[in-house]
Scaffold this active site. Structure first.
Site, short mmCIF file in Angstrom:
data_model
loop_
_atom_site.label_atom_id
_atom_site.label_comp_id
_atom_site.label_asym_id
_atom_site.label_seq_id
_atom_site.Cartn_x
_atom_site.Cartn_y
_atom_site.Cartn_z
N VAL A 212 0.91 -1.09 -0.08
CA VAL A 212 -0.18 0.13 -0.22
C VAL A 212 0.78 1.16 0.07
O VAL A 212 1.68 1.30 0.75
CB VAL A 212 -0.84 0.02 1.34
CG1 VAL A 212 -1.73 1.22 1.33
CG2 VAL A 212 -1.77 -1.54 1.33
N CYS A 213 0.73 2.15 -0.86
CA CYS A 213 1.33 3.36 -1.14
C CYS A 213 1.39 4.26 0.29
O CYS A 213 0.14 4.48 0.73
CB CYS A 213 1.02 4.27 -2.28
SG CYS A 213 2.02 5.93 -2.56
N VAL A 214 2.25 4.61 0.84
CA VAL A 214 2.35 5.23 2.19
C VAL A 214 1.78 6.53 1.89
O VAL A 214 1.13 7.28 2.83
CB VAL A 214 3.88 5.53 2.85
CG1 VAL A 214 4.75 6.36 2.01
CG2 VAL A 214 3.68 5.96 4.17
N ALA B 258 -2.01 6.35 1.31
CA ALA B 258 -2.63 5.81 2.51
C ALA B 258 -2.92 6.99 3.45
O ALA B 258 -3.84 6.95 4.04
CB ALA B 258 -1.69 4.51 3.07
#
Length: 119
Positions: free
Chosen positions: A77-79, A82
């Site tokens: 999941v892209c930080v 997110a």
């Protein structure tokens, strides 16, 4: 063949997540590898354990978690995406992890194909 998958749309509001899941499952059934799936933009909403769909509806997040567990898929999941949506480590469903865009770049370099689902 090794496929990297990029999911840019959330569950329940766009077909992209369902299509990506079905593509990944079918690729694996046909003998291909799907080492990593990267969730970006609204696609990060696939990772949260906060959704509680009705019992007669599909549970998109649970499907991703089960697929990852059964086949050793890295669900990234892209930080930045997110955090923009209030998703932190403690809200992630099993099998998902937060990391940076370097994981996406690595997929494009290392895998035979990078398939994108969503806008």
């Amino acid at each position: 063949m090794q496929f990297g998958i990029l999911v840019n749309e959330g569950p329940y509001n766009h077909q992209a997540s369902d299509s990506a899941y079905l593509f990944a499952r079918t690729a694996i059934e046909k003998g291909h590898k799907v080492p990593r799936i990267f969730f970006y933009h609204d696609g990060v909403n696939n990772s949260t354990r906060m959704a509680e769909p009705p019992q007669d509806d599909r549970n998109v997040t649970a499907r991703w978690s089960k697929l990852a567990e059964e086949h050793g898929i890295d669900l990234v999941v892209c930080v930045a995406a997110a955090l923009r949506r209030g998703i932190k480590d403690e809200l992630l469903a099993p099998g998902f992890r937060i990391s940076g865009l370097g994981q996406l770049v690595e997929m494009g370099i290392q895998y035979d194909r990078l398939v994108t689902f969503g806008d």
